[in-house]
Enzyme design. Sequence first.
Site, mmCIF file in Angstrom:
data_model
loop_
_atom_site.group_PDB
_atom_site.id
_atom_site.type_symbol
_atom_site.label_atom_id
_atom_site.label_comp_id
_atom_site.label_asym_id
_atom_site.label_seq_id
_atom_site.Cartn_x
_atom_site.Cartn_y
_atom_site.Cartn_z
ATOM 1 C CG LEU A 178 -9.064 -24.467 -20.006
ATOM 2 C CD1 LEU A 178 -9.815 -23.176 -19.729
ATOM 3 C CD2 LEU A 178 -9.088 -24.766 -21.501
ATOM 4 C CG HIS A 179 -1.064 -26.980 -18.705
ATOM 5 N ND1 HIS A 179 -0.539 -25.945 -17.950
ATOM 6 C CD2 HIS A 179 -0.028 -27.735 -19.089
ATOM 7 C CE1 HIS A 179 0.766 -26.089 -17.882
ATOM 8 N NE2 HIS A 179 1.103 -27.165 -18.569
ATOM 9 C CB ALA A 180 0.361 -26.405 -22.804
#
Length: 97
Positions: free
Chosen positions: A14-16
């Site tokens: 769960l990044h960017a």
Amino acid sequence: MPVQKAVVAAPVGLHARSAAIFVRAVTDTGLPVSISKAGADKVDARSLLQVMAADFPQGCHVELAVNEAALDGALGRQKAEEALRDLRGLLESQGAA
């Protein structure tokens, strides 16, 4: 308290972009959803900054929850359970990638 466990499938976790998609889906439920991983505090899943800062990598086991106090009876609980199942599906299908 409605709870669902999930595993983050997105290759970057769960990044960017994946976090933004997830947070948008949470916000669309209208519910105060929290997300946490083992050994860490719960964070507000409606907050992009909190979700990204909490570091949920690919393969991370998470718990999604809605506080019972925020629900309005049985219909509210049912809505929360359905929303959490949908969010779990999003996380596990790489739909948040």
